[in-house]
Design an enzyme around this catalytic site. Sequence first.
Site, PDB file in Angstrom:
ATOM      1  N   GLY A 198     -68.049  40.567  57.714  1.00 41.29           N
ATOM      2  CA  GLY A 198     -66.969  40.386  56.955  1.00 41.29           C
ATOM      3  C   GLY A 198     -67.324  39.745  55.572  1.00 41.29           C
ATOM      4  O   GLY A 198     -66.542  40.286  54.689  1.00 41.29           O
TER       5      GLY A 198
ATOM      6  N   ASP B  74     -61.644  37.400  59.052  1.00 41.67           N
ATOM      7  CA  ASP B  74     -62.186  37.984  58.092  1.00 41.67           C
ATOM      8  C   ASP B  74     -61.195  38.454  56.838  1.00 41.67           C
ATOM      9  O   ASP B  74     -61.569  38.573  55.599  1.00 41.67           O
ATOM     10  CB  ASP B  74     -62.997  39.288  58.490  1.00 41.67           C
TER      11      ASP B  74
ATOM     12  N   LYS C 238     -86.576  48.136  64.354  1.00 40.51           N
ATOM     13  CA  LYS C 238     -86.205  49.082  65.415  1.00 40.51           C
ATOM     14  C   LYS C 238     -84.631  48.685  65.683  1.00 40.51           C
ATOM     15  O   LYS C 238     -83.996  49.913  65.926  1.00 40.51           O
ATOM     16  CB  LYS C 238     -87.036  48.794  66.772  1.00 40.51           C
ATOM     17  N   PRO C 239     -84.129  47.575  65.742  1.00 42.24           N
ATOM     18  CA  PRO C 239     -82.820  47.516  66.230  1.00 42.24           C
ATOM     19  C   PRO C 239     -81.929  48.144  65.121  1.00 42.24           C
ATOM     20  O   PRO C 239     -80.813  48.708  65.576  1.00 42.24           O
ATOM     21  CB  PRO C 239     -82.404  46.048  66.159  1.00 42.24           C
ATOM     22  N   THR C 240     -82.292  48.267  63.925  1.00 42.23           N
ATOM     23  CA  THR C 240     -81.745  49.160  62.839  1.00 42.23           C
ATOM     24  C   THR C 240     -81.936  50.625  63.217  1.00 42.23           C
ATOM     25  O   THR C 240     -80.832  51.341  62.987  1.00 42.23           O
ATOM     26  CB  THR C 240     -82.284  49.001  61.400  1.00 42.23           C
TER      27      THR C 240
ATOM     28  N   GLY D  83     -53.411  22.543  65.923  1.00 41.97           N
ATOM     29  CA  GLY D  83     -53.888  22.886  67.365  1.00 41.97           C
ATOM     30  C   GLY D  83     -52.930  22.828  68.339  1.00 41.97           C
ATOM     31  O   GLY D  83     -51.531  22.786  67.673  1.00 41.97           O
TER      32      GLY D  83
ATOM     33  N   CYS E 288     -50.867  20.480  59.853  1.00 42.04           N
ATOM     34  CA  CYS E 288     -49.757  21.118  60.832  1.00 42.04           C
ATOM     35  C   CYS E 288     -49.715  20.061  62.138  1.00 42.04           C
ATOM     36  O   CYS E 288     -49.123  19.065  62.075  1.00 42.04           O
ATOM     37  CB  CYS E 288     -50.141  22.480  61.333  1.00 42.04           C
TER      38      CYS E 288
ATOM     39  N   HIS F 283     -50.094  24.984  56.450  1.00 44.13           N
ATOM     40  CA  HIS F 283     -51.725  25.279  56.612  1.00 44.13           C
ATOM     41  C   HIS F 283     -52.279  25.486  54.959  1.00 44.13           C
ATOM     42  O   HIS F 283     -52.340  26.576  54.629  1.00 44.13           O
ATOM     43  CB  HIS F 283     -52.146  26.220  57.500  1.00 44.13           C
TER      44      HIS F 283
ATOM     45  N   GLU G 280     -54.999  25.167  53.765  1.00 40.55           N
ATOM     46  CA  GLU G 280     -56.410  25.731  53.869  1.00 40.55           C
ATOM     47  C   GLU G 280     -56.367  27.235  53.821  1.00 40.55           C
ATOM     48  O   GLU G 280     -57.362  27.823  53.182  1.00 40.55           O
ATOM     49  CB  GLU G 280     -57.271  25.515  55.299  1.00 40.55           C
TER      50      GLU G 280
HETATM   51  N1  GLN Z   1     -48.822  23.164  68.261  1.00 38.09           N
HETATM   52  C1  GLN Z   1     -48.133  22.728  67.160  1.00 38.09           C
HETATM   53  C2  GLN Z   1     -46.784  23.572  66.695  1.00 38.09           C
HETATM   54  O1  GLN Z   1     -46.793  24.712  67.625  1.00 38.09           O
HETATM   55  C3  GLN Z   1     -48.877  22.774  65.971  1.00 38.09           C
HETATM   56  C4  GLN Z   1     -49.317  24.052  65.555  1.00 38.09           C
HETATM   57  C5  GLN Z   1     -50.493  24.167  64.517  1.00 38.09           C
HETATM   58  O2  GLN Z   1     -51.200  23.225  64.407  1.00 38.09           O
HETATM   59  N2  GLN Z   1     -50.814  25.378  63.917  1.00 38.09           N
HETATM   60  O3  GLN Z   1     -45.982  23.171  66.202  1.00 38.09           O
END
Ligand code: GLN
Length: 549
Positions: free
Chosen positions: A12, A65, A183-185, A356, A383, A525, A527
Amino acid sequence: MVGGVMSGIGKGVATASVGRILKSKGFKVTAIKIDPYINVDAGTMNPVEHGEIFVTDDGTECDQDVGNYERFLDENLTTDNYITTGRVYEAVIHKERNLEYEGRCVEVVPDIPNEVIFRIKKAGKITGADFVLIEIGGTVGEYQNMLFLEAARMMRLQNPKDILFILISYLPIPEMIGEMKTKPTQTAVRLLNEAGIQPDIILGRAPLPLDEPRKRKISIFCNVLPEDVISAPDVESIYEIPINFEKENLGNRILKKFGLRTKKRNLKDWEKLVKTIKTAKKPVKIGIVGKYFETGKFTLMDSYISIIEAVKQASWFHKRKPEIHWLSAEKYEYNENCSRYIKELKDFDGIIVPGGFGSRGMAGKIKAIEFCRKQKIPYLGLCLGMQLAVVEFARNVCGLKGANSTEFNQKTKYPVIDVMPEQKALIREKKYGGTMRLGAYKCKIKPKTLSFRAYRCLQTSERHRHRYELNNEFREALERKGMVMAGINPVKSCQRQFNRVNPEKDLVEIIELKNHPFFVGTQFHPEYKSRPLRPHPLFREFIKASIKG
Ligand code: GLN
């Protein structure tokens, strides 16, 4: 671009680097990731198994990616930049049901590869790109990506002058032999040949640059010119890769093969960045309290790749050396040592609680957030990290005992984080795939806040991926105790973006705390939008506060 007999060797990033080089020579470039999974998108995949789920502005949940492409190309990509087996089959079956094949037999070959080709061409047309880079996931010789190789072969047959094949292959140096092995190549090229494909260029991934004997050997056995065997040695930072490729003239080799005039590159900004990366000595120590990094005896960082890159980019902006530490949230939960463990957070300049799902590690994250709030350690909650900051504040500052997100306790007396009614219906019907609040939504920034200081404007747009939201019924109670609602999704009108309408709902997008050096939580997010040469404003300010602390 296709991978040799081993995965995880940086296909990637290599694809993204080729893109950066061609862009630096004045071309318009786009890139497509092909994931050979049956999953329609990456949204339903486990991050430990598959790595981070990246989200584009238009709400596509895709492979990480695509994030690499966005970071290297410095462009926003869309759903057209992502193909999975699931998507291809879904489209073919849909067309068949609509009689688009006019009653003939629909077959795996050629109809599946034809759909792949159709999608690749469409992406090229929509973006107006001079070059469409296609990365075929998986490795050569495996069953899952065969139809994509078949599509590639058919495309070359149809347009021989417009298609180029690049193989990226690993050359190990086994410790007991001490010699780089080709060899792998060779095996990888044989397998590709079986699929009717001869690579034009080979990128040799290895711990070290390839020497002349190795290049000669690969040239002879793999049927490519020696100057088309390009070294891709291990690097300290992935941002060095375009520069390394250019040392071996990769960009102009590609142009020549397409019969185009060679061009000078302009990678000055990029070279400056790499210089900073190599010379920044003073560290900034950031702890990430998460759970998606343990697999058996190994620690994987792939699940948080965009966060890692955003922290690095912001640190380099401040000429600091990023030092990222993985802190398992569960360590801070219900054990006799947890109060001792939590104190380790003091050793960090700043703490991040990332996104999460599910309750594992939740209690530990809340403990970490409480510690950061009380000890005035710079905190950035992303989040779930924002939602738990609200839960912690509601419980410990507003006195709402047992306050929670309904994701973790549906019967809580104080559902400070809750699902929207339309999300409730989706969950009831088990419609999970692609149904979260996804992609770009507007965010109105409140003046005189940390966020305003970071963004330096009153409105922005950020990418989302979640089902739960701050419950507006508790907004006042939280504000009364000092929580600032610094970013709001405004209600005024419906915002039409891309092909869909993202309804505006008066939702809280950013929270902050007063009397704290830096305590910010984002429902979105940030990021996903951080770029090497343009670090995200919130990460930039977070690192700035971390350095000061
Ligand atoms: N689990 C939480 C939600 O669904 C947070 C999701 C996340 O952190 N992307 O709102």
